[in-house]
Structure formats: structure tokens, C-alpha cells
Design a protein around this motif. Sequence first.
Motif, short mmCIF file in Angstrom:
data_model
loop_
_atom_site.label_atom_id
_atom_site.label_comp_id
_atom_site.label_asym_id
_atom_site.label_seq_id
_atom_site.Cartn_x
_atom_site.Cartn_y
_atom_site.Cartn_z
N TYR A 1 -20.95 14.21 -8.94
CA TYR A 1 -21.14 13.08 -7.89
C TYR A 1 -21.75 12.12 -8.45
CZ TYR A 1 -21.59 10.98 -3.47
OH TYR A 1 -21.65 10.06 -2.25
N GLN B 1 -20.36 9.79 -10.96
CA GLN B 1 -19.40 8.81 -10.34
C GLN B 1 -19.91 7.99 -9.30
OE1 GLN B 1 -16.57 8.16 -11.19
NE2 GLN B 1 -14.88 8.93 -10.08
N GLU B 2 -21.05 8.40 -8.59
CA GLU B 2 -21.63 7.26 -7.84
C GLU B 2 -22.16 6.12 -8.73
OE1 GLU B 2 -25.33 7.94 -6.54
OE2 GLU B 2 -25.12 7.17 -4.58
N TYR C 1 -14.81 7.47 -15.46
CA TYR C 1 -14.71 7.13 -14.04
C TYR C 1 -13.27 7.39 -13.56
CZ TYR C 1 -13.00 3.69 -10.29
OH TYR C 1 -12.35 3.47 -9.37
N LYS D 1 -11.32 9.56 -14.70
CA LYS D 1 -10.84 11.03 -14.65
C LYS D 1 -11.70 11.66 -13.46
CE LYS D 1 -8.93 12.04 -18.13
NZ LYS D 1 -9.47 12.69 -19.37
N LEU D 2 -12.90 11.47 -13.39
CA LEU D 2 -13.52 11.77 -12.10
C LEU D 2 -12.93 11.79 -10.95
CD1 LEU D 2 -17.34 11.25 -13.28
CD2 LEU D 2 -16.16 13.31 -13.23
N PRO D 3 -12.96 12.60 -10.11
CA PRO D 3 -12.40 12.80 -8.74
C PRO D 3 -13.10 11.66 -7.90
CG PRO D 3 -13.11 14.85 -9.22
CD PRO D 3 -13.55 14.11 -10.21
N SER D 4 -12.63 11.62 -6.53
CA SER D 4 -13.34 10.79 -5.61
C SER D 4 -14.34 11.46 -4.99
CB SER D 4 -12.31 10.14 -4.46
OG SER D 4 -12.32 11.54 -3.75
N LEU D 5 -15.55 10.37 -4.72
CA LEU D 5 -16.74 10.83 -4.31
C LEU D 5 -16.75 11.73 -3.04
CD1 LEU D 5 -18.90 7.38 -4.17
CD2 LEU D 5 -18.89 9.43 -5.86
N ASP D 6 -15.62 11.47 -2.28
CA ASP D 6 -15.35 12.45 -0.86
C ASP D 6 -14.91 13.75 -1.49
OD1 ASP D 6 -16.22 10.86 1.06
OD2 ASP D 6 -14.12 10.58 2.03
N LYS D 7 -14.10 13.84 -2.42
CA LYS D 7 -13.64 15.08 -2.94
C LYS D 7 -14.80 15.89 -3.66
CE LYS D 7 -9.87 17.30 -5.05
NZ LYS D 7 -8.59 17.07 -5.59
N ARG E 1 -24.92 14.00 3.25
CA ARG E 1 -23.96 14.10 2.42
C ARG E 1 -24.02 13.21 1.24
NH1 ARG E 1 -19.41 13.57 5.33
NH2 ARG E 1 -20.41 13.47 7.60
N GLY E 2 -23.14 13.21 0.37
CA GLY E 2 -22.99 12.32 -0.69
C GLY E 2 -24.33 12.40 -1.49
N ARG E 3 -24.86 11.33 -1.94
CA ARG E 3 -26.08 11.70 -2.75
C ARG E 3 -27.00 12.66 -2.68
NH1 ARG E 3 -28.04 8.37 -6.80
NH2 ARG E 3 -30.33 8.65 -6.92
#
Lengths: 271, 434
Positions: free
Chosen positions: A150, A153-154, A166, A168-174, A238-240
Motif C-alpha cells: 500500500y 503504491q500510494e 505501479y 503490477k501492484l493492485p489498487s489501493l482499495d484492494k 484506513r489506507g495509509r
Amino acid sequence: MNGLLYFGTLGIYFLGTIAYLAYLVKPRPQLGSAARWIVFAGFLVHAAFTLARYFEAGRTPITNLHESLSFFSLTIVGVFIIFDRKYRISILGSFVTPIALLLMAASMLFPMSINPLNPALKSNWLVIHTVVAFLGYANFTIAFGAGIMYLIQERFLKQKKLGAMYQKLPSLDKLDDINYRSLTFGFPLLTFAIISGAIWAETAWGTYWSWDPKETWSLITWFVYAALLHGRLTTGWRGRKAAILAIAGFFVMLFTFLGVNLLLTGLHSYK
Amino acid sequence: MNIIVVGLSHKTASVDIREKVAFAPTNMEKPLAALVAIPDITEAIIVSTCNRVEIYATTHDIAGGIARIKRFLADYHKLSLDTLDSHLYSHHGEAAIRHVFRVASSLDSMVVGEPQILGQIKTAYGYAAEFKSSGIILNRFLHKAFSVAKRVRTETRIASSAVSVAFAAVELARKIFDDLSDKTVMLIGAGEMCELAAKHFLNNGVRGVMVTNRTFERAERLAEEFGGRAVQFDDLFDYLHKADIILSSTGAPHCIIGPKDLEEVMRRRKLRPMFFIDIAVPRDIDPKVNNVENVYLYTVDDLQEVVTANLQQRAAEAKKAEEIVDQEIGQFFKWLSSLEVTPTIVALRAKFDEIRKAELEKTLANWKDLTPEGQKRLDACTAAIMNKLLHPPTSLLKQAGQGGRVDLYVDALRALFELQTGEPEPGDLQDLDD
């Protein structure tokens, strides 16, 4: 035979790690499926090794550091395979298999010998308590991997550096979702491990809780993850924030598992 | 048997020529039937898109076949061949195979990597199959082209990145939100780019759209167009927290949203991420907004940079794709040459067996006291002699099918043994596949 399985596991995990790391930076989808199969093969060999140890020792091979490190590694790979199957997130392997490999390699530093078990510890609780604890740890390791992913990617998204990794890495939400889900498995497992440990302590040592360093640090770990889950459910951490806490929690957990045994003395210090 | 390609594309003809030569999808039976009715054209497929019109066919006579198809194109569309000819290209042999593989893989497209062309060729093949104008060779050829296109798509990243600003915005949103189906887009202000991006988001399944504008009527009109809701401009901050993706392009002389405004918004959103796309010049959104946790801000220049990088990447990936095409051409060409081998082997064996049986019958007719056991042995003996004799030429032919000299051997055998072979049957080819 055991040695062969042991070093076989090490070798295959090494290859799997290389494949996963290459997959992370090279835009070749074939690398991903190759890595997945290699790690799966490694898991089977590793499981065979663990079983062989079980029959040789006549109990779950989880009573000294060599065995614990190997078992921890096994649960990480196993839980990763389940997450990969369920959430299609093979790139997670690039962050998790190196940890499994490092733990396996670390287990080489400790004697492989099978020691007689302290009669006080001979109990079914040994299996329940330790296996549950390691499954919890493995889930926290997944949360750690997702947390690292995360943050990477962030950073890519914030700095607008949208390269191959970037993509290759999935989305932040995932990633945030994986982080959360692994906690929802890991936290109850850790809770159960602590409770079962207390019950076992009562039968083995006559007291539920004796503020042994392992117990204290388990409680600290439990509080870290409890805080993270609480923050998530109430104020929307959430997130970071969640990623950073999951990473911090992993290090606290690692200290609970390793640091306590190596640096502090107490009832749990088996070596 | 040879594969030939005759056609024109955006590279050789302007749109006013292309539209004259295009075939209507509603009426494909007639031209396809007309094509296979041409002498020495055995199979045919017509690919007709807005960027290209191409005919793939099989023939024994390359030059004649190409000329006849050119004539067909001109006659069918009532054009003079002289004016049409300068726009037409034609390929045969390996070049024809390469051409079709490249077209299917979207390497010959106006926007390299665009995915529509493969579907269009599949449709064209569907017509040919429906009206039975394609046969064993073109069937195999087109399926091979589809599998090459699939390989190119999975093994290279030729089509994996957006090459328009609007699509780049959608892709970025997917890297933040994963699932767009429960996300809301908010348009602040109006403008062509803004509306285009909103349309792309709607096409990619966002749940709803909110529109705000200083002129409320305008907001209402746009909201109606998108099936969304209009919001008074003064109420912007009462609704902003409900939006996940914000497209902004007002004519405001200064920023209308700053990091301070977002503190309250993010608290109300429980820190769920927000994606701002600032299309306005001068900017609508303070660049510092990008520093707010879980908030991502892209300007139109940022998106343009993404698109430029993607275009460069496509060019690099196209090289890898060409390598894949090269590998596959060799394989298919091998198969095409081997087509002649199996019927030749079958005919050779039939010829030998026919002679053997005739001679055996003559011998047995005059050999009255031979026991049935003896007859059986004689039959087996002659069959063994025949098989031993045929073994070296048969295996040589099969091996030659993997090299290049197969035509030479096939022609020699046919001449030496006066063989007559018909068109290959599907069943003959199974053992030589791949």
C-alpha cells in the motif's frame, strides 16, 4: 530424508522468491504463474518435512526455535496461498515469500535436534495454542505485506510515477481490503491463542497469567491490533494509517515471537 | 495452395476512398459468394472496417488471383480500377501471413494496440463461415491469427495502458478504487474535456454523477444528460464528501478547493480516498490538496504525461509483438506447406497398393494348388515389400514438411509416379498438425 526435505524447501523457496521478485519488476505474466507453482511446490515439500518431523518426534514440531521458525514460515506460505486463491493477488507473493525464505534461513542458525519435551508441557494444548498462534502471526504477515505494498503504491500515485511496478501492484482499495481481511482472521486467532495459552498455563503451571515476558508482549501485540481494528471500524482508519499500523504491529509481533525468546528470559524461552 | 491478401487501409487510402470500398455488414453473402465464384479462388474472407477493407483468399495462381480480386473490388463497387489500384496493396506467401497476423494483433492499426480490430476480424470470419466461403486453409489461418493476437495481448503490454487523457483518468481511478460501481463522480463546472471524462467514467460503471455550475441551469442540463443530479454551486461543500471522483474545470481565477476545505470533507468521509482531476487553467484545486492523506490530485498535464509515457511504452511493446508474429509465421507456414504432403503420401501408397493387389490377383488366379495359408503368406510378403520400399520416401516427405524443400519432393513424386491428388480432406491433416 529430513535433511533433504529441509534443504529442498529452502532451495525451492529461494527459487520462488527470485521468481516473485523478478515478476515484480519485469512485465512478464508468465513469471507470476511460474512463481506461484514454485512456491506451491515448496509448500508441499515443507509440509512433508513438517510431517516427517512430527512422526520422528512424536509431537507437533514446534518446541524449539528451529522448529518454530520453520513452522512460522510454513503457515505464512500456506495462508498466502489461500489469500492468493481467494483474492487473486499473486503479486503479494513478492512481499511475503521473501519473509518465509528469511525465516527458513534463520532456522538454520539453530540446532535441528529434537529435544525431550518438558513433561509439564505435554498436552493437547501445545498443538492448539501454538498452531493457532502461528496462524494468527501468518495473517499478520499478510497484513504487513499488504501494508508495504500500500505504501509503495500510494507513493507512486502521489508522486505520479506510474512505472512497471505501479502497473503490477493492485489498487489501493484492494490492498486496504487485504489488510483488513487478514486482520479479521489474525486478530481472533491471536485472541484465541492468548486465551488457550492462559488455560494451558493454568493446567501446566497452576496460574492463568504470570506476566511472563511472552505473555506481556502478546498482550501488547494484541492491543496494537485491537487499536487498529477499533480505529478502522469507528473512525475510519484506513489506507495509509492502517498500512503503517499493520507494519508496526508486525514488528511488535516479531519481537513477541523472536525477541522475547532470544533477549528476555521467562517461561516461554525455548531455544 | 497460396494465401493472398488484397486491400487498402488508413495507411494507403483516405476516408472518402475507404467508404466507397466498404462492404455493408448487412449484405455479406453476395460479395462472398461472388468471390468464391471467381475462377481459381477457392476460399475468401472479407474484412471491412472503417479503417480498412481487405480480402483474404486462397488460390493456386498468385498473380492471377490478386488481379482478379482487384478487378472484383473495382467492379463490385462500380469504381474504375485505375483510380482504385494506386490505393491497393497485395501480399502473398509469408508476407500475407505476416500481414494478417499483424492486423489481428493490432500492430497495423491507427492506434497501435486498440482492441476492436480483433473483434472485427472475428465478425468477418463469422460471415465467411456462415456463408461457407472459407474452408480448411482460411479457417486454420484465421484461428491461428486469433491465437497470435491473444499471445500478443497476454505476453506484451501493448494494449494495457490508456492512450487518451479521459481513459488515463479512468485507469488511475481503478488503481485507487478498484471497483467503480459504487463510486460517484462530481463535475464542477463544464467543458468538453470534463464531460468526455465523465462519459468515460459512466461507461466504466460508476454509480452516479453530480453536477455543479455557477449557472445552475447549465448544471441541470448536464445532470439531465448524464442521468445525475444538479447541485447549487454554493452548496458544493455540503455535497463534496459524497463524491469519490471529482472533475473540475471552472473558469474561476483562483483555487476553489484547498487542503483546509478537505479536512472536514475527509472527516465526514471517514477517510475514504478521493480522486481529484483538475482540468481547469488556471487551476481550480490547490496543488497542496495532493498532500492530504488519502487524497490524490492529478492535473490535465499529469494525465497528458501518463498518456505520453503509455504511447512510448506501446511502441516498445510493439517490437516484442513483432517478434511473436515472426515466430508464429514460421509455424503456420510449415503447416501450410505440409498441407500438400499428406495427400501425396496417401496417393503414393494407394498407387503402390493398387499395383500390388492387381499383380497378386493375377498370380493367384493361375496358382491353383496354393493353400489358403500360402495365399495369406504371399499377401503379407508383398505388403511387407511395399511398405519397406515406401518407408524412406514417406519419412523423407514428412521431414521435408518441417523444412523448406517440400514442394520439390511433392512435385517430383507426382511426376515420377503419375499421382493425382485432390484437395486435402480435413481428416488427412490431423496427424500433421502443429
